[in-house]
Motif scaffolding. Structure first.
Motif, PDB file in Angstrom:
ATOM      1  N   SER A   1       0.761  -1.301  -0.002  1.00 16.23           N
ATOM      2  CA  SER A   1      -0.037   0.067   0.078  1.00 16.23           C
ATOM      3  C   SER A   1       0.833   1.308   0.137  1.00 16.23           C
ATOM      4  O   SER A   1       1.862   1.361   0.803  1.00 16.23           O
ATOM      5  CB  SER A   1      -0.966   0.082   1.327  1.00 16.23           C
TER       6      SER A   1
ATOM      7  N   CYS B   1      -0.995  -7.653  -4.545  1.00 20.30           N
ATOM      8  CA  CYS B   1      -2.031  -6.641  -4.678  1.00 20.30           C
ATOM      9  C   CYS B   1      -1.542  -5.188  -4.284  1.00 20.30           C
ATOM     10  O   CYS B   1      -0.917  -5.136  -3.124  1.00 20.30           O
ATOM     11  CB  CYS B   1      -3.347  -6.918  -3.979  1.00 20.30           C
TER      12      CYS B   1
ATOM     13  N   ILE C   1      -2.096  -1.285  -3.714  1.00 21.58           N
ATOM     14  CA  ILE C   1      -3.137  -0.230  -3.319  1.00 21.58           C
ATOM     15  C   ILE C   1      -2.845   1.038  -3.287  1.00 21.58           C
ATOM     16  O   ILE C   1      -1.498   1.266  -2.645  1.00 21.58           O
ATOM     17  CB  ILE C   1      -3.889  -0.539  -2.030  1.00 21.58           C
TER      18      ILE C   1
ATOM     19  N   GLU D   1      -7.262   1.337  -6.296  1.00 17.88           N
ATOM     20  CA  GLU D   1      -7.427   2.649  -5.814  1.00 17.88           C
ATOM     21  C   GLU D   1      -8.430   2.767  -4.723  1.00 17.88           C
ATOM     22  O   GLU D   1      -9.733   2.320  -4.911  1.00 17.88           O
ATOM     23  CB  GLU D   1      -7.309   3.669  -6.619  1.00 17.88           C
TER      24      GLU D   1
END
Length: 249
Positions: free
Chosen positions: A110, A182, A184, A212
């Protein structure tokens, strides 16, 4: 993956610069029935306030992995989540945990460019006030505790050490991980652009997805439930989701 399977999986959360394990404590209630949320506790803060903080991501990962494995238990299954500094530390931990009989099901990064990209603008080495201004610029907010002299005296050395190890980070291994990633990003993040967040595609030989969420670099402060919902949705794909160029959740 079924709810029963996820309940046996640990969501291992790695803190961002200056943060402690307590940041993720509210996630435990939000994740009830989905995962066991276990934050990584780093030296220099909270219960480990008297310990010297790390100044190297690689050293932090290597010195933390034994305690993490002991806490998870033999044959454990884990999803790793890390924001900003926590993203690259989680990436290093995936390499180590995969060799320690821990089944890492997914890495969720992230607010971070790919692990081989370093920041052009740095805070390390600046005088205190300039350092704090630069960090505030990076993060998009200033922690209120920094305005109290006694709290500032406790927080500043840890924040400096965290920034130093983040800004000097070089991956210990050139090989990508073999688990799905993943990535983000806050949709209005001025520190990490979309193309940089998607660099994580090259950090895995498995599936990759990008999403997002509304907000800036510290979007996760207000979007914890959405972060967990996104992780659940990604886990349900079992690593076979298509790779979107951009997806708002």
């Amino acid at each position: 993956m079924s709810t029963a399977d996820r309940a046996r999986t640990t969501l291992l959360c790695v803190p961002f610069a200056g943060a402690g394990a307590s940041f993720f404590h509210p996630w435990r209630a939000l994740a009830a029935g989905r995962w066991q949320v276990v934050p990584v506790e780093l030296p220099g803060r909270e219960r480990r306030i008297l310990e010297t903080p790390y100044r190297s991501v690689v050293e932090a990962a290597k010195n933390s992995v034994d305690d993490i494995v002991a806490g998870l238990g033999e044959g454990a299954r884990a999803v790793l989540f890390g924001h900003s500094l926590g993203a690259v530390l989680a990436y290093e931990l995936v390499h180590l945990l995969s060799a320690r009989d821990v089944c890492v099901e997914r890495l969720v990064v992230s607010g971070s460019p790919g692990p081989w990209t370093q920041r052009e603008r740095r805070a390390t080495g600046l005088p205190d006030e300039e350092f704090l201004v630069r960090v505030e610029e990076f993060a998009g907010f200033r922690h209120p505790a920094l305005d109290h002299p006694e709290m500032r005296e406790l927080i500043l050395p840890v924040l400096r050490a965290d920034c130093e190890m983040h800004e000097n980070y070089v991956p210990s291994i050139d090989e990508p991980v073999g688990v799905p990633i993943c990535s983000i990003r806050g949709s209005s993040d001025g520190l990490v652009q979309a193309e940089h967040a998607q660099e994580w595609r090259s950090a895995t030989t498995s599936g990759f997805s990008y999403a997002e969420l509304p907000g800036d670099h510290m979007y996760l402060v207000d979007q914890a439930r959405k972060v967990l919902d996104l992780i659940e949705a990604e886990s349900a794909c079992g690593g076979s989701c298509p790779v979107p160029e951009a997806r708002e959740f």
